[in-house]
Design a protein around this motif. Structure first.
Motif: not given
Length: 253
Positions: A19-25, A157-167
């Motif tokens: 869900n987030n490429q920056f999360q590490t733990n 992100h499954p709940l975000a709309f209409p754009q910028s759904t990525m982190a």
């Protein structure tokens, strides 16, 4: 000139959290749902960019014993692609109980909801708890070792709309600057760190555990690469950290 860095898995196995490429733990997934010892239901939802006040609408649908959550993350910078909106529903899905009360808390791009229920049918021994509609079933868990939450492909992100759904979002500007937006929900503005080493612009953030969160979370990742492998003071990069989102304006070097 600075250039954006494409998302790359942190290991051969893939991203720690898809869900987030920056999360590490820490707990993975866009949401966390648990039943507390007293029977209350706790839900954590990542809604990066939503302000602490004025960005949420929470409705109790008494006919269906559900709660509808609507949130708006406004454009706070000229170079944001668009505002973001979020919509979901959660609650209890049975006729034996009713929602008696709810508490809500929004901070640093994370919404937390606690629902208490009252039994209205004493003949039923158990009831059903709904999750958050819109979330894939395999993204609800929070087990750091769950292979379904790790992989080479990032999920929007499954709940975000209409754009910028990525982190992550980046944009090369006509004046040579690079604009970068990175979502790190749960991180207070004072917990963000920006550094530049060998031309790589790195952002880290620490999100403490609040309420009934399973644990805190840590984020770290390179967001841009300068044209020359130099070390520069981070103060030369304009940063805006707010509501679990950090934005950078990186000048050409």
């Amino acid at each position: 000139m600075a250039v954006p860095l494409p998302a790359r898995p942190q290991s051969p196995e893939g991203f720690y959290a898809i869900n987030n490429q920056f999360q590490t733990n820490g707990p993975k997934g866009f949401s966390e749902l648990k039943i507390l010892a007293n029977g209350d239901m706790f839900v954590r939802m990542d809604l990066p960019g939503v302000p602490d006040e004025g960005g949420m609408s929470v409705y109790h649908n008494r006919s269906e014993e559900s709660v509808v959550v609507y949130a708006k993350a406004p454009k706070i910078h000229t170079h944001d692609s668009t505002e973001r909106r979020y919509l979901t529903m959660t609650g209890i899905g049975c006729s034996c109980c009713a929602i008696s009360s709810m508490t809500t808390h929004m901070s640093d791009g994370v919404f937390r909801l606690t629902l208490s229920k009252t039994r209205i049918d004493p003949n039923r021994s158990s009831c059903i708890v709904l999750g958050c509609s819109g979330f894939r079933e395999d993204l609800r868990g929070t087990d750091p070792n769950d292979p379904a939450l790790t992989g080479p492909v990032l999920q929007p992100h499954p709940l975000a709309f209409p754009q910028s759904t990525m982190a992550y979002e980046s944009k090369q500007l006509p004046n040579g600057k690079l604009f970068v937006r990175a979502d790190m929900p749960g991180v207070p503005k004072e917990n963000f760190t920006v550094s530049v080493t060998n031309g790589r612009v790195k952002v880290t953030g620490e999100a403490p555990a609040l309420s009934h969160d399973s644990s805190g979370r840590f984020y770290s990742g390179d967001v841009a690469m300068l044209s020359t492998p130099v070390d520069i003071p981070s103060r030369r990069i304009k940063t805006i950290a707010k509501d679990g989102v950090i934005r950078l304006l990186i000048p050409p070097f």
